[in-house]
Design a protein around this motif. Structure first.
Motif, short mmCIF file in Angstrom:
data_model
loop_
_atom_site.label_atom_id
_atom_site.label_comp_id
_atom_site.label_asym_id
_atom_site.label_seq_id
_atom_site.Cartn_x
_atom_site.Cartn_y
_atom_site.Cartn_z
N VAL A 44 0.83 -1.22 0.00
CA VAL A 44 0.00 0.00 0.00
C VAL A 44 0.86 1.26 0.00
CG1 VAL A 44 -1.69 1.35 1.31
CG2 VAL A 44 -1.98 -1.13 1.06
N PHE A 45 1.78 1.38 0.96
CA PHE A 45 2.51 2.64 1.12
C PHE A 45 3.67 2.78 0.13
CE2 PHE A 45 0.88 2.18 5.61
CZ PHE A 45 -0.13 3.10 5.45
N VAL A 46 4.48 1.76 0.01
CA VAL A 46 5.65 1.86 -0.86
C VAL A 46 5.25 1.62 -2.32
CG1 VAL A 46 7.96 0.97 -1.34
CG2 VAL A 46 7.17 1.16 1.03
N GLU A 90 -7.16 -14.52 4.59
CA GLU A 90 -6.13 -13.90 3.74
C GLU A 90 -5.77 -12.52 4.29
OE1 GLU A 90 -5.69 -12.43 -0.90
OE2 GLU A 90 -7.31 -13.80 -0.37
N PRO A 91 -4.46 -12.19 4.39
CA PRO A 91 -4.09 -10.85 4.86
C PRO A 91 -4.76 -9.76 4.01
CG PRO A 91 -2.15 -12.25 4.77
CD PRO A 91 -3.28 -13.02 4.11
N ALA A 92 -5.39 -8.79 4.70
CA ALA A 92 -6.13 -7.75 4.00
C ALA A 92 -5.77 -6.35 4.46
CB ALA A 92 -7.64 -7.98 4.21
N GLY A 93 -5.30 -6.20 5.71
CA GLY A 93 -5.01 -4.87 6.22
C GLY A 93 -4.08 -4.92 7.42
N ALA A 94 -3.58 -3.76 7.79
CA ALA A 94 -2.64 -3.67 8.91
C ALA A 94 -2.77 -2.31 9.58
CB ALA A 94 -1.21 -3.86 8.41
N ALA A 95 -2.32 -2.24 10.83
CA ALA A 95 -2.30 -0.98 11.58
C ALA A 95 -1.42 -1.19 12.80
CB ALA A 95 -3.71 -0.57 12.01
N ARG A 96 -1.15 -0.08 13.51
CA ARG A 96 -0.39 -0.17 14.76
C ARG A 96 -0.71 1.03 15.63
NH1 ARG A 96 5.75 1.46 12.72
NH2 ARG A 96 5.50 3.69 13.04
N TRP A 97 -0.34 0.93 16.91
CA TRP A 97 -0.34 2.08 17.81
C TRP A 97 0.97 2.06 18.58
CZ3 TRP A 97 0.34 1.52 23.01
CH2 TRP A 97 -0.08 0.34 23.62
N ARG A 98 1.34 3.25 19.04
CA ARG A 98 2.53 3.35 19.89
C ARG A 98 2.36 4.54 20.82
NH1 ARG A 98 6.58 7.18 17.82
NH2 ARG A 98 5.82 7.96 15.83
N SER A 111 -5.91 -3.05 -1.85
CA SER A 111 -6.92 -2.49 -2.74
C SER A 111 -8.12 -3.41 -2.96
CB SER A 111 -6.30 -2.07 -4.07
OG SER A 111 -5.71 -3.18 -4.71
N LYS A 112 -7.90 -4.71 -3.10
CA LYS A 112 -9.03 -5.60 -3.39
C LYS A 112 -9.98 -5.78 -2.21
CE LYS A 112 -7.21 -10.27 -2.60
NZ LYS A 112 -6.98 -11.55 -3.27
N PHE A 113 -9.57 -5.33 -1.02
CA PHE A 113 -10.42 -5.46 0.16
C PHE A 113 -11.03 -4.12 0.60
CE2 PHE A 113 -7.50 -9.11 0.63
CZ PHE A 113 -8.44 -10.12 0.55
N ARG A 114 -10.78 -3.06 -0.15
CA ARG A 114 -11.32 -1.75 0.23
C ARG A 114 -12.82 -1.70 -0.03
NH1 ARG A 114 -6.26 1.20 -2.47
NH2 ARG A 114 -4.75 0.43 -0.95
N GLY A 115 -13.51 -0.99 0.85
CA GLY A 115 -14.96 -0.83 0.69
C GLY A 115 -15.77 -1.92 1.38
N TYR A 116 -15.10 -2.80 2.12
CA TYR A 116 -15.81 -3.89 2.80
C TYR A 116 -15.77 -3.77 4.32
CZ TYR A 116 -15.74 -6.16 -1.77
OH TYR A 116 -15.91 -6.45 -3.10
N GLY A 117 -15.33 -2.63 4.84
CA GLY A 117 -15.32 -2.44 6.29
C GLY A 117 -14.05 -2.89 6.99
N VAL A 118 -13.02 -3.26 6.23
CA VAL A 118 -11.76 -3.70 6.84
C VAL A 118 -11.11 -2.56 7.62
CG1 VAL A 118 -9.45 -4.64 6.41
CG2 VAL A 118 -11.42 -5.51 5.11
N GLY A 119 -11.11 -1.36 7.04
CA GLY A 119 -10.54 -0.20 7.72
C GLY A 119 -11.25 0.09 9.03
#
Length: 141
Positions: free
Chosen positions: A26-28, A55-63, A78-86
């Motif tokens: 996503v980022f790079v 299947e891996p679909a998203g990631a996040a972190r806190w610190r 991208s293929k998982f956007r719009g399905y509530g993963v975020g």
């Protein structure tokens, strides 16, 4: 249409590699962020992996920072956007924060502001550029 979205906290090296692979794509890959800016503070962050039907679909972190608790690196393939993963990622990360997390903030890409507003975040200050992308600082009210 994905049917089973799951978000879990990960610290196992194999699971972390899945987190980093999502972020790399996503980022790079998509957003052309310099890799050296993308990978920092990994050892002091709490990481999350979202999967859809396993299947891996998203990631996040806190610190924890000197200001409070910062939510970071929200990425959905991208293929998982719009399905509530975020939304599932934001909820899981917020639910995991320690009880003393009174100041919670993030740097939202402009197009994601609406997502974070659903969870009580409000823009704070002017728009700014980070890694070549326009952002707003947002603070949880």
């Amino acid at each position: 249409m994905p049917s089973n979205t799951e978000v879990r906290k990960v610290d196992d090296p194999q699971e972390l590699e899945k987190v980093f692979a999502v972020r790399r794509e996503v980022f790079v890959g998509e957003q052309n962020c310099p890799p050296e800016l993308e990978y920092e503070f990994e050892d002091v962050s709490t990481h999350f992996l979202a999967t859809v039907d396993g299947e891996p679909a998203g990631a996040a972190r806190w610190r924890k920072t000197d200001k409070g608790y910062k939510l970071e690196r929200f990425a959905v393939l991208s293929k998982f956007r719009g399905y509530g993963v975020g939304q599932a990622l934001v909820k899981a990360v917020l639910d995991d924060l320690p009880a003393d997390a009174t100041y919670v903030y993030l740097h939202s890409q402009v197009q994601a502001v609406g997502l974070y507003e659903k969870f009580g975040f409000k823009p704070s200050g002017p728009q700014f550029e980070e890694a070549g992308i326009q952002h707003f600082k947002m603070v949880k009210g």
